[in-house]
Design an enzyme around this catalytic site. Structure first.
Site, PDB file in Angstrom:
ATOM      1  N   ASP A  68       0.871  -1.166   0.000  1.00  0.00           N
ATOM      2  CA  ASP A  68       0.000   0.000   0.000  1.00  0.00           C
ATOM      3  C   ASP A  68       0.912   1.220   0.000  1.00  0.00           C
ATOM      4  O   ASP A  68       1.982   1.207   0.611  1.00  0.00           O
ATOM      5  CB  ASP A  68      -0.935   0.019   1.207  1.00  0.00           C
ATOM      6  CG  ASP A  68      -2.134   0.956   1.010  1.00  0.00           C
ATOM      7  OD1 ASP A  68      -2.446   1.301  -0.147  1.00  0.00           O
ATOM      8  OD2 ASP A  68      -2.750   1.354   2.010  1.00  0.00           O
ATOM      9  N   LYS A 171      12.427   6.528 -12.643  1.00  0.00           N
ATOM     10  CA  LYS A 171      11.555   6.531 -11.465  1.00  0.00           C
ATOM     11  C   LYS A 171      11.820   5.296 -10.607  1.00  0.00           C
ATOM     12  O   LYS A 171      11.926   5.388  -9.386  1.00  0.00           O
ATOM     13  CB  LYS A 171      10.080   6.586 -11.890  1.00  0.00           C
ATOM     14  CG  LYS A 171       9.135   6.613 -10.700  1.00  0.00           C
ATOM     15  CD  LYS A 171       7.682   6.583 -11.106  1.00  0.00           C
ATOM     16  CE  LYS A 171       6.808   6.407  -9.881  1.00  0.00           C
ATOM     17  NZ  LYS A 171       5.401   6.170 -10.203  1.00  0.00           N
ATOM     18  N   ARG A 177       8.369   2.854  -3.854  1.00  0.00           N
ATOM     19  CA  ARG A 177       7.968   1.469  -4.097  1.00  0.00           C
ATOM     20  C   ARG A 177       9.210   0.624  -4.375  1.00  0.00           C
ATOM     21  O   ARG A 177       9.362  -0.460  -3.820  1.00  0.00           O
ATOM     22  CB  ARG A 177       6.984   1.409  -5.267  1.00  0.00           C
ATOM     23  CG  ARG A 177       6.391   0.030  -5.479  1.00  0.00           C
ATOM     24  CD  ARG A 177       5.276   0.033  -6.519  1.00  0.00           C
ATOM     25  NE  ARG A 177       4.032   0.510  -5.938  1.00  0.00           N
ATOM     26  CZ  ARG A 177       3.456   1.682  -6.221  1.00  0.00           C
ATOM     27  NH1 ARG A 177       3.995   2.499  -7.087  1.00  0.00           N
ATOM     28  NH2 ARG A 177       2.327   2.020  -5.640  1.00  0.00           N
TER      29      ARG A 177
END
Length: 190
Positions: A68, A171, A177
């Site tokens: 999440d 990225k 992440r």
């Protein structure tokens, strides 16, 4: 070893598969015939990752992981945080969510923010949590057209461009992440 990623997004799973040590195969929820609408009702990112991972582990009896992610803006007391996907309403509109953040920060000089990802891995019935954080700031206007979510308004520290102005590889080298997944992959490699 098979490891179920609690996602329906095959592209996201393929991205993680490329990073995995040899001998670990990533499966998606589709691969285990899971179409459950798993509730994300926890007040924290870690809690939501745990809910999803526990749901899959208990119902399907598999090793799995769930993540999440949230954007936390200092001047908004950490919001949108766990509500990032639905910040401007249940429709989950990236555009509306960004516009809400920009509107709330309109007069603010404090534009500090961070992206945070929490991952819960359940391996042989043991839970492990991993976290990745990228600090930066909210740009006063959108820039770039790649990525998703809040990428066009978030500029990581010392980069000079938003996530949406970067290639996917750029990225992934520095994202929240990626940092969380690197920690999990390092754990799985040992």
């Amino acid at each position: 070893m098979e490891l179920v990623f609690a996602t329906q997004n095959r592209n996201k799973a393929a991205e993680i598969q490329r990073l995995m040590p040899e001998g670990i195969e990533i499966l998606t929820l589709q691969d285990i015939d899971c179409n459950d609408d798993i509730p994300e009702t926890a007040p924290t990112l870690e809690g939501n990752a745990q809910i999803k991972a526990r749901w899959i582990a208990e119902k399907y009896k598999v090793n799995c992981f769930a993540d999440d992610t949230g954007l936390e803006v200092e001047a908004l007391n950490g919001e949108p945080g766990v509500l990032s996907a639905r910040y401007a309403g249940e429709a989950r509109s990236d555009e509306a969510n960004m516009n809400k953040v920009l509107g709330l920060l309109n007069e603010s000089t404090n534009r500090k923010a961070r992206f945070r990802t929490a991952i819960c891995l359940i391996l042989d019935n043991e839970e492990h949590l991993f976290e990745g954080i990228v600090t930066g700031e909210i740009r006063p206007e959108k820039a770039g057209d790649s990525g998703f979510g809040y990428d066009p308004i978030f500029e990581p520290e010392q980069i000079g461009k938003t996530f949406a102005e970067m290639t996917m590889d750029q990225k992934n080298e520095r994202s929240h992440r990626a940092r969380a997944f690197q920690k999990m992959i390092s754990y799985l490699s040992n």
